[in-house]
Design an enzyme around this catalytic site. Structure first.
Site, PDB file in Angstrom:
ATOM      1  N   CYS A   1       0.850  -1.178   0.000  1.00 31.37           N
ATOM      2  CA  CYS A   1       0.000   0.000   0.000  1.00 31.37           C
ATOM      3  C   CYS A   1       0.889   1.231   0.000  1.00 31.37           C
ATOM      4  O   CYS A   1       2.106   1.136   0.126  1.00 31.37           O
ATOM      5  CB  CYS A   1      -0.911   0.009   1.226  1.00 31.37           C
TER       6      CYS A   1
ATOM      7  N   ARG B   1       1.361   1.228  -5.845  1.00 35.61           N
ATOM      8  CA  ARG B   1       1.586   0.385  -4.677  1.00 35.61           C
ATOM      9  C   ARG B   1       0.301  -0.253  -4.153  1.00 35.61           C
ATOM     10  O   ARG B   1       0.346  -1.133  -3.291  1.00 35.61           O
ATOM     11  CB  ARG B   1       2.213   1.230  -3.554  1.00 35.61           C
TER      12      ARG B   1
ATOM     13  N   ASN C   1       0.835   0.263   6.582  1.00 36.07           N
ATOM     14  CA  ASN C   1       1.232  -0.776   5.639  1.00 36.07           C
ATOM     15  C   ASN C   1       1.797  -1.942   6.431  1.00 36.07           C
ATOM     16  O   ASN C   1       2.485  -1.730   7.435  1.00 36.07           O
ATOM     17  CB  ASN C   1       2.311  -0.278   4.677  1.00 36.07           C
TER      18      ASN C   1
ATOM     19  N   GLU D   1       9.529 -16.142 -17.590  1.00 36.59           N
ATOM     20  CA  GLU D   1       9.281 -14.709 -17.499  1.00 36.59           C
ATOM     21  C   GLU D   1       8.221 -14.278 -18.512  1.00 36.59           C
ATOM     22  O   GLU D   1       7.377 -13.430 -18.215  1.00 36.59           O
ATOM     23  CB  GLU D   1      10.588 -13.942 -17.714  1.00 36.59           C
TER      24      GLU D   1
ATOM     25  N   GLU E   1       0.158 -11.656 -15.990  1.00 37.80           N
ATOM     26  CA  GLU E   1       0.039 -10.474 -15.137  1.00 37.80           C
ATOM     27  C   GLU E   1      -0.904  -9.429 -15.722  1.00 37.80           C
ATOM     28  O   GLU E   1      -1.722  -8.860 -15.006  1.00 37.80           O
ATOM     29  CB  GLU E   1       1.411  -9.816 -14.936  1.00 37.80           C
TER      30      GLU E   1
ATOM     31  N   HIS F   1       6.079 -35.304 -21.633  1.00 40.64           N
ATOM     32  CA  HIS F   1       5.863 -35.992 -20.366  1.00 40.64           C
ATOM     33  C   HIS F   1       4.571 -35.535 -19.687  1.00 40.64           C
ATOM     34  O   HIS F   1       4.452 -35.645 -18.462  1.00 40.64           O
ATOM     35  CB  HIS F   1       7.061 -35.769 -19.441  1.00 40.64           C
TER      36      HIS F   1
ATOM     37  N   LYS G   1       2.834  -3.115  -7.096  1.00 39.26           N
ATOM     38  CA  LYS G   1       4.202  -3.080  -7.575  1.00 39.26           C
ATOM     39  C   LYS G   1       5.197  -3.674  -6.590  1.00 39.26           C
ATOM     40  O   LYS G   1       5.986  -4.540  -6.938  1.00 39.26           O
ATOM     41  CB  LYS G   1       4.587  -1.624  -7.893  1.00 39.26           C
TER      42      LYS G   1
END
Length: 606
Positions: A2, A27, A99, A480, A487, A503, A601
């Site tokens: 936050c 945030r 926070n 990545e 995301e 597999h 973030k």
């Protein structure tokens, strides 16, 4: 995860709080609120949604020169107005923003309820407001110390008291908090980005530290009231660094900035004559470097995948055993810490809680740990014995791009330093140095060709699920790529080693499931192409991220070609088109690219 902002001085607090919250919204962004001390006490305004919603809901005249604000990413209770910060005591006197996570909140809530307090939210934070208000201490500072002494967990808090409107009291334990020093005005924030328009001098609080902040100064102290005399330091970012600069999204801006950011990072760190990297910030001599028998890299999310790329580079160039591990799991398995192992903590913000806790675990057991971070003065930077500053500049978008690239190059330079004190020849060192120097221009050429990768984004965006595959050097690239895609597109994306398809995962291949295949020109190219053939035989769509000299023969596969680097560094360039693929897919789907749902973030809670 936050954002906290606070102000005390000669200006109206509300506009400064709103500006700071807007800067901090990456945030956390499910609710927001402010508390401003005016002539009639605390004026508290909270709302569900973005800071812009809060701005629209505020009264036109909101006078008061002291205030605190918060933008929230929910941990205890859903995003509701009742759960939004600031939280206020029953008498309306105490306002608190927080926070972190209070581990014993349930027990404290029960105690307060039994004492006759009516709790109005589902949060852990509300207990702090009531504990402070019910303290018998004579000063706000003592009341805050008394309250947090009953708390276990992590916190960064800012507190105002309508009976003491001349101060803001703050405390930190496990979650970042910064004081900004102005001219007869002071600021409080959880992140530098909220302060850069107002001050160039900041004070970084340490865990267990408190501060009483007034318009004319501050005092830092410990739980036993001992002054710590914390001095202010200069910050090295500019307000313009935080602007969109004419771009529609921060993520797009940050992708575009990568060549420049990488140039800045490698400047002065490469020695062409001796084929070595100069990394004085690590505080490791050549003798120290030669003494390490293995390397362990600790990170979370994209930093973890960058660490996997780095571990492969270290093994290839230095011939030292290396591996990467999710920092979030590291300390919970009672790890064996070895004196001859170099531990590397990697984090964009330098505040990632899981990674910071892993650093403390290594230090507690006598290990040597250095950091790769992007924020000077951050928790991890200060906790490590040395480090490599990434110089990526502020990264605002939740999905990391430029910081990730600089992390990978940072690992290449560490691998080079380790290799050159061992068996890596001067010629090979010069080869790697030249390849690192060429990376910025090569990345620029990939970014300039984004229209070609954007052409393939619709196929990927239309799919409900995707595979990303790669082998050895290509596998962390695939991981990545899948991370970025899930995301911001909200599509299910899974990464597999190409060799593992047969597999199990091959059972899922059909015409509705695209595969993004990482196919570099290396000694595994034929193996990778054989896997692509197996996917095509089952009617699976394939997009290949590849080099121009890979012979696909009669395979009818769309390809995005990236420039060749040295084989050890190829993963850095292969990652760039996957950033663009995710961005354009999310753009097609109309998502909030910079602030994807359920994410924030800087992950400063466990």
């Amino acid at each position: 995860m936050c954002g906290i902002v606070g102000y005390i001085g000669g200006q109206n607090a509300a506009p400064i709080l709103i500006e700071g919250l807007t800067r901090l919204e990456y945030r956390g962004y499910d609710s927001a609120g402010i508390s401003v001390l005016g002539t009639k006490g605390a004026q508290v305004h909270r709302i569900v949604g973005r800071v812009r919603n809060l701005t629209a809901a505020l009264p036109k005249r909101l006078a008061g020169k002291v205030g605190i604000g918060h933008t929230r990413w929910a941990t205890h209770g859903p995003a509701t107005e009742a759960n939004a910060h600031p939280h206020v005591s029953e008498d309306g006197r105490i306002s608190v923003v927080h926070n972190g996570i209070i581990d014993n909140a349930d027990a404290l809530r029960e105690q307060l309820t039994q004492a006759g307090v009516t709790l109005t939210s589902e949060t852990d934070t509300e207990v702090l407001a009531h504990l402070i208000a019910r303290s018998g201490a004579k000063t706000l500072e003592d009341a805050v110390v008394e309250a947090v002494s009953r708390v276990t967990g992590t916190y960064a808090i800012a507190v105002t008291d309508s009976e003491h409107p001349d101060r803001v009291v703050v405390a930190r334990n496990g979650s970042p908090l910064i004081i900004g020093v102005g001219d007869r005005e002071m600021f409080v924030a959880s992140d530098l980005s909220a302060l850069v328009r107002h001050t160039s001098q900041v004070v970084h609080l340490d865990d267990g530290e408190f501060a009483s902040v007034s318009a004319t100064g501050y005092r830092t102290f410990t739980v036993d009231e001992s002054d710590t005399g914390k001095a202010a330091t200069a910050i090295d970012i500019q307000a313009d660094d935080l602007d969109l600069g004419g771009h529609k999204h921060y993520m797009y801006k940050e992708i575009q900035e990568q060549p420049e950011c990488l140039e800045r990072m490698i400047r002065g760190r490469l020695d062409d004559r001796f084929g070595v990297s100069r990394l004085d910030g690590l505080n490791l001599t050549p003798r120290d470097l030669r003494g390490f028998a293995r390397v362990k890299i600790l990170g979370c999310g994209s930093a973890y995948y960058a660490g996997q790329i780095g571990a492969t580079m270290i093994e290839e160039l230095a011939r030292v055993p290396a591996d990467a591990e999710a920092a979030s799991e590291f300390r919970y398995r009672n790890p064996i810490i070895e004196a001859d192992t170099l531990y590397i903590a990697v984090s964009q913000s330098g505040e990632t809680a899981d990674t910071a806790f892993a650093v403390e675990e290594v230090k507690r057991k006598g290990g040597r740990v250095v950091g790769l971070v992007n924020v000077v003065g951050s928790t991890i930077a200060r906790a490590c014995e040395g480090g490599l500053y990434l110089h990526a500049g502020p990264e605002i978008a939740v999905a990391s791009t430029k910081a990730l690239t600089n992390m990978a190059v940072g690992f290449a330079m560490i691998a080079l330093a380790l290799g050159r004190v061992r068996d890596l020849s001067n010629a090979d060192g010069q080869r790697i140095v030249a390849a690192i120097r060429a990376l910025p221009a090569q990345i620029a050429s990939i970014v300039e060709a984004e229209s070609r990768i954007a052409e393939h984004a619709k196929t990927c965006a239309d799919a409900r699920s995707l595979f990303f595959i790669g082998r050895v050097r290509g596998f962390p690239v695939a991981r990545e790529g899948a991370q970025k895609f899930k995301e911001i597109s909200y599509r299910h994306a899974e990464a597999y080693q190409t060799s593992e398809l047969k597999h199990g995962p091959l059972a899922l291949i059909d015409e509705s499931l695209p595969t993004v295949a990482i196919v570099p020109s290396d000694d595994l190219a034929d193996r990778n192409l054989a896997a692509v053939r197996q996917i095509k035989a089952r009617k699976g769509p394939v997009l290949a991220i590849t080099h121009d000299d890979v012979d696909f023969g009669d395979l009818d596969v769309p390809r995005f070609v990236v420039p060749r680097s040295e084989p050890e560094l190829d993963p850095i360039l292969l990652t760039i088109p996957l950033q663009l693929l995710a961005y354009h897919a999310a753009l097609i789907l109309g998502h909030d690219i910079d602030k994807p749902r359920n994410l924030a973030k800087s992950v400063t809670v466990e």
